[in-house]
Design an enzyme around this catalytic site. Sequence first.
Site, PDB file in Angstrom:
ATOM      1  N   LEU A 104       0.885  -1.160   0.000  1.00 38.04           N
ATOM      2  CA  LEU A 104       0.000   0.000   0.000  1.00 38.04           C
ATOM      3  C   LEU A 104       0.925   1.213   0.000  1.00 38.04           C
ATOM      4  CD1 LEU A 104      -2.720  -0.944   2.676  1.00 38.04           C
ATOM      5  CD2 LEU A 104      -2.924  -1.018   0.188  1.00 38.04           C
ATOM      6  N   ASP A 105       0.517   2.268  -0.671  1.00 38.16           N
ATOM      7  CA  ASP A 105       1.340   3.486  -0.670  1.00 38.16           C
ATOM      8  C   ASP A 105       1.472   4.001   0.755  1.00 38.16           C
ATOM      9  OD1 ASP A 105       1.400   3.280  -3.395  1.00 38.16           O
ATOM     10  OD2 ASP A 105      -0.240   4.703  -3.706  1.00 38.16           O
ATOM     11  N   LYS A 106       2.483   4.852   0.961  1.00 37.66           N
ATOM     12  CA  LYS A 106       2.729   5.387   2.304  1.00 37.66           C
ATOM     13  C   LYS A 106       1.480   6.085   2.856  1.00 37.66           C
ATOM     14  CE  LYS A 106       6.409   7.825   4.728  1.00 37.66           C
ATOM     15  NZ  LYS A 106       7.621   8.614   4.602  1.00 37.66           N
ATOM     16  N   HIS A 186       0.912   1.773  -7.810  1.00 34.71           N
ATOM     17  CA  HIS A 186       0.008   2.950  -7.718  1.00 34.71           C
ATOM     18  C   HIS A 186      -1.226   2.789  -8.598  1.00 34.71           C
ATOM     19  CE1 HIS A 186       2.978   5.000  -5.409  1.00 34.71           C
ATOM     20  NE2 HIS A 186       3.711   5.447  -6.388  1.00 34.71           N
ATOM     21  N   LYS A 189      -4.510   5.115  -8.122  1.00 35.40           N
ATOM     22  CA  LYS A 189      -4.249   6.538  -8.397  1.00 35.40           C
ATOM     23  C   LYS A 189      -4.034   6.748  -9.899  1.00 35.40           C
ATOM     24  CE  LYS A 189      -2.406   7.299  -3.788  1.00 35.40           C
ATOM     25  NZ  LYS A 189      -1.202   7.225  -2.967  1.00 35.40           N
TER      26      LYS A 189
END
Length: 233
Positions: A104-106, A186, A189
């Site tokens: 998961l992204d930060k 990503h 997004k």
Amino acid sequence: MAIIRIDKYLSISLGISRGDAKLLLKSGKISVDGKTVTKADTKIDELSGVTNGEEAVVYKKHIYIVMNKPSGILSASSDKRARTVLDILPEQLKRNGLSPVGRLDKDTTGLLIITDDGDFLHRVISPKSNIEKCYYAELDGEVNDDIIKSFASGITLASGDECKPALLEKKGKFGAYITISEGKYHQIKRMFGTVGLGVNRLHRTRIGRLVLPDDLQTGCSRELTEAELALVE
Ligand code: URA
């Protein structure tokens, strides 16, 4: 035959810290194949018959942890500067070989599984497995029917990568649930980027049929039950 230290074996199997395992050993209640073992560094075969008093200790080869990932923490096993999801695990869940199952992204929050079972990890993240991952996204614009249709037929990202069909469900004015069955870098997004929408907040709510448990506060983790684990694949 896999060899393991008895304190580690007890800590994994009983969900206790190494320190508590040492105390338990000192109490003289632990036997391995009928012989009392008190020394923490005694090496035993994983398949040995271990008892705690009258009770058999069942060895769990792997651990499966569910975390409600907070924002600002990296989904990686280690990092020189940033805090990782492994750094924020409670001590009794920590052990060698743990990795987050997919990244998961930060700034993404929500459901994250962490395990030391490499085969399980690869099955869950493989696009071939078709395991659904559902996210709630807060957007800087509105989702319309055309966007829903293009997501359903498979978006082509700016890079030229093709995405599998995704289910997009509008939620309120600027929110949407999106379900994908792969995990490109990503991906969400970038998918919204192709239709001119920015993602202000992203939160994973489900993997397979496993929904983020309601009782798990942000930043908290616990072991998955067997029933919960069975919902993932
Ligand atoms: N897609 C993204 O863009 N970010 C995530 O963290 C997960 C999926």
